[in-house]
Every structure is written in C-alpha cells, then in structure tokens.
Write an enzyme that holds these catalytic residues in place. Structure first.
Site, mmCIF file in Angstrom:
data_model
loop_
_atom_site.group_PDB
_atom_site.id
_atom_site.type_symbol
_atom_site.label_atom_id
_atom_site.label_comp_id
_atom_site.label_asym_id
_atom_site.label_seq_id
_atom_site.Cartn_x
_atom_site.Cartn_y
_atom_site.Cartn_z
ATOM 1 C CG HIS A 33 -2.076 -1.044 0.981
ATOM 2 N ND1 HIS A 33 -3.188 -0.814 0.217
ATOM 3 C CD2 HIS A 33 -2.166 -2.330 1.398
ATOM 4 C CE1 HIS A 33 -3.945 -1.914 0.196
ATOM 5 N NE2 HIS A 33 -3.337 -2.848 0.904
ATOM 6 C CB SER A 66 -9.324 -17.227 -21.250
ATOM 7 O OG SER A 66 -9.461 -17.965 -20.067
ATOM 8 N N GLY A 123 -4.189 -12.749 -4.684
ATOM 9 C CA GLY A 123 -3.300 -11.627 -4.359
ATOM 10 C C GLY A 123 -1.930 -11.785 -4.997
ATOM 11 C CG ASP A 171 0.061 -5.759 -8.531
ATOM 12 O OD1 ASP A 171 0.938 -5.717 -7.648
ATOM 13 O OD2 ASP A 171 -1.153 -5.767 -8.289
#
Ligand code: GLA
Length: 383
Positions: A33, A66, A123, A171
């Site tokens: 964060h 996909s 995550g 990310d």
C-alpha cells in the site's frame, strides 16, 4: 507448456500463432500500500506465468480466448472498445488494446489465446500477468518498441480506466520488469528501479507462499477507502504524496494529525513501510538475508494494526509460521484474504508448511495452498 498453448491456438483459429509470450505473477516481498503513495515496493516474479499465443490481424477484429474461461473465442472490434462496459476476464486483454490505441499506437486487431498458471484471486497479480503478456505480445508483433516501464504504465491505465480498479503501478511493473534471481526495488514515483540479487536457497532459506484461498467481500471498496484516506493525510500535511513525509519527520506529522485517528494510522503505516523497504533492500544487498525476516513481520503488524487490511486467516499464517521457526512472515498484496509470504530456514520450511495446514484445519478454515517460490523471470517471448 508453450507448445500446448500454440497447439490450442491452432485448433481455435485454424493456423499456428505468430509467437508465444509469458508474463509472471508476483509476490511482494515488502512495500504494501505504498505504490499509490509514490513510495517504494520490492516484489519478485513467481515461476507461475500467464502465456499468450498471438497473431496480428489487419481487419480491426480482436478475438480473445482463455483456457480457464473456455467456450468459444469472444469477438470484438478494436475501434468499438470502450471503458466501463466489460466486467469479464476479457476486460484485461481488451483494456490493453484500448490503452495502446488511446496512446496513439496502431493496433489493427489480433487473435489471442491465453492460459494462466497464476492462481486468480490469490493476491498474486493474475490480472497484471494477463495485461502484461498481452501488451508485450502486441508490442513485439506491431513493432512498437516500448520499454517494460512504458508497457507497465499502459497496463495500469487499462486496469484503472477500462477494468475500473484503482490500483497502483507495482503489479504491472513486477510482471514486466522482474529478473530471475532478483527482487525488484522500485521507486513508484519515477519508476527508477534496482535489481537486487535475492537467492534464498544459497542463503539456506526458503520463501513459502501461502494462498489462504479466501477473498473477503468489499475488498475493492476498502482499497479505495484506504487510498482516499492516504490522499487526505497527504493533503492535511501539505505533501504532494505520503512518500514526501520522511521517516525522521513522522512524530511531528502524527502530532499534526491528532484529531484524525484513522488517517493518522494510515500515515504511520505508509511512512514506516517505505522505511522498511529501504531497510530490506540494504539487508539483501549486504547479503544478510536472515535479517530481512523481522522486517517482514513488522510490516505485517503495521498492515494489521495500522492499515487494517489483514484478516484472521492471514494473521493465523503469520503467527503459526513464526511459532514453527520461520524468520519472518507477512501478508502480501492488497489484503483482506489472498496470500502471505514466509521466509524460513530451509530445514524448518516443511515444518512451517505442515503447522500452517494444521492450524487452518483446527480453526475450521479452508485448506490453504502452500508452495515454494524462487524469484523468477519477468515477461518475455518464449516461442
Ligand atoms: C494491489 C494493487 C497494487 C498495490 C497492492 C498493495 O496488489 O494492485 O497496486 O497497491 O494492492 O500494496
């Protein structure tokens, strides 16, 4: 695996792909964060990747398939792509095409088949892997010549504007820019970066990832609330971003936020977390891998107590791992479920994994997925 993906592409589209690309998921070692506060992060790439088999088209048609979603390819027109309409997996690759075109790059269509080994909802940045693998394939096929940093920015733009998730840049940069055997020290303000050698095995250590397999409701809204709280903190302190509040000025800053207990806690987390990333980088660079453990654990306490983004499952992983001999442990990623990262001596690692599994069974939680993670390669062409 890339041969299987190319074969599937041929079955779907009638001819082999022009190439196959890979982009990994990531574990954030420390720096949580902080990325939307212009701060520091230090992720590394997982061995698990998303693969994309892709051929370019010149008729304005985008066909997306996909392996995980199955079914027939979804057929779209590149000129008709617009933010905010697509809420399915297709928003990630389509959003990248939209972002590239919006930035002025000539993408005239493509056939795409995606297959990902990055567990979704854990995550571990499965969505960034899909974005970056698509962006890199199109970059190569259309000769755009964009760097990893620029591709990461475009992928974040896709996720912010097209998918509608207000995430930071960590990310996408991890997926695009990580290198095998290294953690990536990234300054999210100017995207300058340092590859930091990180070889846990050589230090007699193992990194375990524990996917709790829970995703608590409202995590998206909570993420936005934390982000808004951080922005408020910066504004109250007269700083452009919380990154500008130095560690040495923290006490004075907290005093100024006396009437704002919630913002105060958010600020304390971000400022101390930036310091922890710098500290962890120094320790890795000096070869003192074991000393990184307590820094991770401190980070977890700060995310749990100050930032308020942990959950009972993540806390149980951390407490259990430490009691079973881990050197350090923390939640990784946005929080409210997802995964934890554990640094353990090689000879304690199996015991730690077993203890975590047992503790989850004892607490009546769903069985976690535990795996070892070596810092792996970033996005690349594989065929
Ligand atoms: C998610 C976001 C990142 C970052 C982390 C928290 O993974 O995608 O940008 O904000 O949460 O560190």
């Amino acid at each position: 695996m890339s041969a299987g993906v190319a074969e599937r592409f041929r079955e779907l589209y009638g001819a082999g792909p022009r190439g196959v690309w890979a982009a990994p998921g990531r574990v954030n070692l420390i720096g949580e964060h902080t990325d939307y506060n212009d701060g520091f992060v230090m992720p590394f790439a997982l061995p698990q990747s998303a693969l994309a088999a892709v051929s370019p088209r010149d008729d304005g048609v985008l066909r997306l398939h996909s392996a995980e979603a199955g079914g027939d390819p979804v057929v779209l027109r590149v000129a008709a792509l617009a933010p905010g309409e697509d809420r399915a997996w297709t928003a990630y690759p389509a959003g990248v095409v939209w972002a590239l075109r919006e930035a002025g790059h000539r993408i005239t269509g493509a056939d795409v088949h995606l297959a990902s080994a990055v567990p979704p909802g854990a995550g571990l940045s499965s969505s960034a892997a899909l974005e970056v693998v698509t962006a890199l394939a199109l970059n190569d096929l259309f000769g755009l010549g964009l760097t990893g940093t620029v591709l990461a920015r475009l992928c974040r733009r896709a996720e912010n504007a097209y998918v509608g998730a207000p995430v930071g840049i960590m990310d996408q940069t991890a997926a695009a820019c990580c290198e095998a055997g290294h953690a990536l020290f990234l300054d999210t303000r100017d995207l300058s970066r340092r590859q930091i050698p990180f070889d846990p095995a050589a230090g007699g250590l193992r990194v375990l990832v524990v996917d709790t397999r829970v995703a608590h409701a409202h995590s998206a809204g909570e993420y936005g609330r934390r982000r808004a709280g951080c922005e408020r903190g910066a504004a109250l302190l007269g700083a452009a971003a919380l990154r500008d509040v130095r560690y040495g000025e923290l006490d004075a800053a907290l005093e100024r936020l006396d009437g704002e207990p919630e913002v105060r806690r958010l600020v304390r987390h971000v400022v101390t977390e930036n310091r922890r990333v710098e500290r962890a980088a120094e320790l890795l660079e000096s070869g003192d891998l074991r000393a990184v453990g307590p820094v991770l654990t401190e980070g977890h306490a700060s995310l749990r107590d100050d930032f308020g983004v942990s959950c009972p499952e993540l806390d149980l992983v951390v407490d259990t791992a430490l009691a079973a001999g881990a050197l350090g442990a923390r939640m990784t990623g946005g929080g409210f479920g997802g995964s934890a990262v554990v640094l353990a001596p090689e000879d304690a690692a199996e015991g730690v994994a077993g203890a975590v599994r047992e503790a989850f069974a004892g607490a009546g939680f769903r069985a976690p997925r535990v795996f070892g993670a070596l810092p792996s390669a970033g996005a690349r062409r594989v065929a």
